[in-house]
Design a protein around this motif. Structure first.
Motif, PDB file in Angstrom:
ATOM      1  N   LEU A  71     119.483  -6.144 125.919  1.00 18.85           N
ATOM      2  CA  LEU A  71     119.417  -7.599 125.810  1.00 18.85           C
ATOM      3  C   LEU A  71     120.582  -8.104 124.947  1.00 18.85           C
ATOM      4  O   LEU A  71     121.235  -9.097 125.297  1.00 18.85           O
ATOM      5  N   GLY A  72     120.833  -7.416 123.849  1.00 13.68           N
ATOM      6  CA  GLY A  72     121.965  -7.791 123.010  1.00 13.68           C
ATOM      7  C   GLY A  72     123.282  -7.709 123.765  1.00 13.68           C
ATOM      8  O   GLY A  72     124.128  -8.605 123.679  1.00 13.68           O
ATOM      9  N   ASP A  73     123.457  -6.629 124.542  1.00 12.28           N
ATOM     10  CA  ASP A  73     124.690  -6.470 125.329  1.00 12.28           C
ATOM     11  C   ASP A  73     124.853  -7.599 126.340  1.00 12.28           C
ATOM     12  O   ASP A  73     125.960  -8.108 126.548  1.00 12.28           O
ATOM     13  N   ALA A  74     123.733  -7.959 126.978  1.00 13.95           N
ATOM     14  CA  ALA A  74     123.791  -9.033 127.975  1.00 13.95           C
ATOM     15  C   ALA A  74     124.172 -10.365 127.325  1.00 13.95           C
ATOM     16  O   ALA A  74     124.982 -11.128 127.870  1.00 13.95           O
ATOM     17  N   MET A  75     123.591 -10.638 126.162  1.00 10.10           N
ATOM     18  CA  MET A  75     123.903 -11.886 125.459  1.00 10.10           C
ATOM     19  C   MET A  75     125.341 -11.877 124.940  1.00 10.10           C
ATOM     20  O   MET A  75     126.042 -12.892 124.999  1.00 10.10           O
ATOM     21  N   LEU A  76     125.789 -10.732 124.442  1.00 10.84           N
ATOM     22  CA  LEU A  76     127.152 -10.640 123.930  1.00 10.84           C
ATOM     23  C   LEU A  76     128.170 -10.846 125.038  1.00 10.84           C
ATOM     24  O   LEU A  76     129.195 -11.524 124.856  1.00 10.84           O
ATOM     25  N   ALA A  77     127.884 -10.277 126.212  1.00 10.65           N
ATOM     26  CA  ALA A  77     128.797 -10.432 127.346  1.00 10.65           C
ATOM     27  C   ALA A  77     128.920 -11.893 127.770  1.00 10.65           C
ATOM     28  O   ALA A  77     129.972 -12.313 128.268  1.00 10.65           O
ATOM     29  N   LYS A  78     127.863 -12.673 127.550  1.00  9.97           N
ATOM     30  CA  LYS A  78     127.884 -14.098 127.881  1.00  9.97           C
ATOM     31  C   LYS A  78     128.331 -14.963 126.705  1.00  9.97           C
ATOM     32  O   LYS A  78     128.263 -16.182 126.765  1.00  9.97           O
ATOM     33  N   ARG A  79     128.759 -14.314 125.621  1.00 14.78           N
ATOM     34  CA  ARG A  79     129.206 -15.022 124.420  1.00 14.78           C
ATOM     35  C   ARG A  79     128.089 -15.839 123.777  1.00 14.78           C
ATOM     36  O   ARG A  79     128.349 -16.828 123.092  1.00 14.78           O
ATOM     37  N   ARG A  80     126.844 -15.392 123.943  1.00 13.65           N
ATOM     38  CA  ARG A  80     125.708 -16.036 123.281  1.00 13.65           C
ATOM     39  C   ARG A  80     125.430 -15.237 122.006  1.00 13.65           C
ATOM     40  O   ARG A  80     124.512 -14.412 121.931  1.00 13.65           O
ATOM     41  N   PHE A  81     126.267 -15.454 121.004  1.00 11.06           N
ATOM     42  CA  PHE A  81     126.364 -14.549 119.868  1.00 11.06           C
ATOM     43  C   PHE A  81     125.129 -14.547 118.977  1.00 11.06           C
ATOM     44  O   PHE A  81     124.723 -13.488 118.482  1.00 11.06           O
ATOM     45  N   ASP A  82     124.518 -15.697 118.732  1.00  9.48           N
ATOM     46  CA  ASP A  82     123.324 -15.729 117.878  1.00  9.48           C
ATOM     47  C   ASP A  82     122.191 -14.925 118.507  1.00  9.48           C
ATOM     48  O   ASP A  82     121.503 -14.159 117.825  1.00  9.48           O
ATOM     49  N   GLU A  83     121.986 -15.115 119.822  1.00  8.29           N
ATOM     50  CA  GLU A  83     120.927 -14.381 120.514  1.00  8.29           C
ATOM     51  C   GLU A  83     121.242 -12.894 120.575  1.00  8.29           C
ATOM     52  O   GLU A  83     120.341 -12.050 120.491  1.00  8.29           O
ATOM     53  N   ALA A  84     122.514 -12.567 120.712  1.00  5.80           N
ATOM     54  CA  ALA A  84     122.914 -11.156 120.719  1.00  5.80           C
ATOM     55  C   ALA A  84     122.585 -10.510 119.377  1.00  5.80           C
ATOM     56  O   ALA A  84     122.031  -9.406 119.313  1.00  5.80           O
ATOM     57  N   ALA A  85     122.913 -11.204 118.276  1.00  2.00           N
ATOM     58  CA  ALA A  85     122.643 -10.659 116.949  1.00  2.00           C
ATOM     59  C   ALA A  85     121.153 -10.424 116.738  1.00  2.00           C
ATOM     60  O   ALA A  85     120.742  -9.396 116.189  1.00  2.00           O
ATOM     61  N   LEU A 100     126.810   2.153 118.313  1.00  2.00           N
ATOM     62  CA  LEU A 100     127.256   1.077 119.200  1.00  2.00           C
ATOM     63  C   LEU A 100     126.511  -0.224 118.920  1.00  2.00           C
ATOM     64  O   LEU A 100     127.090  -1.310 118.999  1.00  2.00           O
ATOM     65  N   ALA A 101     125.236  -0.107 118.600  1.00  2.00           N
ATOM     66  CA  ALA A 101     124.459  -1.311 118.284  1.00  2.00           C
ATOM     67  C   ALA A 101     124.929  -1.920 116.958  1.00  2.00           C
ATOM     68  O   ALA A 101     125.023  -3.146 116.830  1.00  2.00           O
ATOM     69  N   TRP A 102     125.253  -1.076 115.987  1.00  2.00           N
ATOM     70  CA  TRP A 102     125.749  -1.599 114.707  1.00  2.00           C
ATOM     71  C   TRP A 102     127.084  -2.314 114.891  1.00  2.00           C
ATOM     72  O   TRP A 102     127.288  -3.416 114.356  1.00  2.00           O
ATOM     73  N   SER A 103     127.994  -1.691 115.647  1.00  2.00           N
ATOM     74  CA  SER A 103     129.302  -2.342 115.810  1.00  2.00           C
ATOM     75  C   SER A 103     129.184  -3.597 116.664  1.00  2.00           C
ATOM     76  O   SER A 103     129.898  -4.574 116.451  1.00  2.00           O
ATOM     77  N   ALA A 104     128.263  -3.594 117.631  1.00  2.00           N
ATOM     78  CA  ALA A 104     128.045  -4.789 118.441  1.00  2.00           C
ATOM     79  C   ALA A 104     127.439  -5.918 117.589  1.00  2.00           C
ATOM     80  O   ALA A 104     127.786  -7.093 117.749  1.00  2.00           O
ATOM     81  N   LEU A 105     126.541  -5.548 116.672  1.00  2.00           N
ATOM     82  CA  LEU A 105     125.996  -6.546 115.745  1.00  2.00           C
ATOM     83  C   LEU A 105     127.122  -7.126 114.888  1.00  2.00           C
ATOM     84  O   LEU A 105     127.199  -8.343 114.678  1.00  2.00           O
ATOM     85  N   GLY A 106     128.011  -6.253 114.424  1.00  2.38           N
ATOM     86  CA  GLY A 106     129.151  -6.737 113.658  1.00  2.38           C
ATOM     87  C   GLY A 106     129.993  -7.707 114.458  1.00  2.38           C
ATOM     88  O   GLY A 106     130.462  -8.726 113.949  1.00  2.38           O
ATOM     89  N   GLU A 107     130.188  -7.391 115.739  1.00  2.00           N
ATOM     90  CA  GLU A 107     130.935  -8.279 116.644  1.00  2.00           C
ATOM     91  C   GLU A 107     130.290  -9.659 116.710  1.00  2.00           C
ATOM     92  O   GLU A 107     130.962 -10.687 116.562  1.00  2.00           O
ATOM     93  N   ALA A 108     128.982  -9.679 116.942  1.00  2.00           N
ATOM     94  CA  ALA A 108     128.265 -10.956 117.050  1.00  2.00           C
ATOM     95  C   ALA A 108     128.377 -11.751 115.746  1.00  2.00           C
ATOM     96  O   ALA A 108     128.577 -12.971 115.763  1.00  2.00           O
ATOM     97  N   LEU A 109     128.279 -11.049 114.614  1.00  2.00           N
ATOM     98  CA  LEU A 109     128.363 -11.734 113.322  1.00  2.00           C
ATOM     99  C   LEU A 109     129.778 -12.220 113.033  1.00  2.00           C
ATOM    100  O   LEU A 109     129.959 -13.226 112.327  1.00  2.00           O
ATOM    101  N   MET A 110     130.788 -11.534 113.566  1.00  2.00           N
ATOM    102  CA  MET A 110     132.161 -12.003 113.416  1.00  2.00           C
ATOM    103  C   MET A 110     132.328 -13.391 114.017  1.00  2.00           C
ATOM    104  O   MET A 110     133.102 -14.211 113.529  1.00  2.00           O
ATOM    105  N   GLN A 111     131.610 -13.644 115.097  1.00  2.00           N
ATOM    106  CA  GLN A 111     131.771 -14.894 115.828  1.00  2.00           C
ATOM    107  C   GLN A 111     130.901 -16.019 115.286  1.00  2.00           C
ATOM    108  O   GLN A 111     131.107 -17.183 115.626  1.00  2.00           O
ATOM    109  N   THR A 112     129.933 -15.684 114.442  1.00  2.00           N
ATOM    110  CA  THR A 112     128.990 -16.715 113.989  1.00  2.00           C
ATOM    111  C   THR A 112     128.986 -16.910 112.477  1.00  2.00           C
ATOM    112  O   THR A 112     128.327 -17.829 111.982  1.00  2.00           O
ATOM    113  N   SER A 113     129.702 -16.056 111.739  1.00  2.00           N
ATOM    114  CA  SER A 113     129.663 -16.116 110.275  1.00  2.00           C
ATOM    115  C   SER A 113     131.014 -16.522 109.714  1.00  2.00           C
ATOM    116  O   SER A 113     132.051 -16.280 110.330  1.00  2.00           O
ATOM    117  N   ASN A 114     130.986 -17.097 108.539  1.00  2.84           N
ATOM    118  CA  ASN A 114     132.208 -17.434 107.813  1.00  2.84           C
ATOM    119  C   ASN A 114     132.431 -16.413 106.711  1.00  2.84           C
ATOM    120  O   ASN A 114     131.478 -15.922 106.099  1.00  2.84           O
TER     121      ASN A 114
END
Length: 212
Positions: A71-85, A100-114
């Motif tokens: 589910l996280g991968d699907a949301m990340l692929a659609k750039r729905r970063f909050d839902e992916a996280a 892979l899940a940890w680095s993908a979580l980091g990816e999602a947080l890169m796009q939503t965090s300051n």
């Protein structure tokens, strides 16, 4: 031209070169502005799962780490970063031993965090650290840690690490595109800094006077 004047010209040239060297060194160590938004480092070797399908599967298996990660991968692929996280956190709560899940979580947080200053956002950096602790070769975490070095002014190290990553990721992949984009941006900044250093050194040059 007398010997004295020749020596003065030579000393002037040496002084300019020293000023240029010091200025370039200082500029190249200057922290870079954080790119906005950061590049998205997503690997999609196969067609991405439809988010609605992944959501239904995750709802049916709330205790299944793999289903939550999909589910996280699907949301990340659609750039729905909050839902992916959210999905990645659910997956990692069940099974924390997923690089892979940890680095993908980091990816999602890169796009939503300051971030504070020029480093990575704290949550993203922590997720990437956990990814490389489990898999030191994780490409996504290495990509973003290289980006952090570039943002802090360690351009040579960042470029070297990105070039090594480029040798490892599939040609034409999203990772390939993200690395090339980051490299181009860093090189462009360095060229601008070197030009600026040359201009500053030029302003300090002694003026040449032609002999009558």
């Amino acid at each position: 031209m007398t010997r004295r004047k020749k020596l003065l010209v030579i000393l002037g040239v040496v002084l300019v070169l020293l000023i240029l060297a010091v200025t370039v060194r200082g500029l190249l160590r200057r922290p870079a502005d954080r790119p906005t938004p950061p590049p998205v480092f997503v690997e999609r070797p196969t067609a991405a799962v439809d988010p609605a399908v992944a959501q239904a599967a995750a709802a049916k298996a709330p205790g299944d780490a793999a289903a939550q990660k999909k589910l996280g991968d699907a949301m990340l692929a659609k750039r729905r970063f909050d839902e992916a996280a959210t999905a990645y956190r659910a997956s990692l709560a069940i099974d924390p031993n997923q690089p892979l899940a940890w680095s993908a979580l980091g990816e999602a947080l890169m796009q939503t965090s300051n971030s504070e200053g020029v480093g990575l956002p704290a949550g993203a950096a922590e997720a990437f650290r956990k990814a490389v602790a489990l898999d030191p070769r994780d490409p996504r975490a290495r990509f973003y840690f290289a980006m952090e070095k570039d943002l802090k002014g360690q351009h040579d190290q960042a470029i070297g690490e990105w070039l090594q990553l480029l040798r490892e990721v599939p040609a034409g992949s999203d990772a390939d595109e993200a690395i090339r984009s980051a490299l181009a941006a860093s090189i462009k900044r360095n060229v601008q800094l070197i030009r600026q250093a040359a201009d500053e050194a030029g302003r300090a040059q002694p003026r040449y006077k032609a002999q009558q």
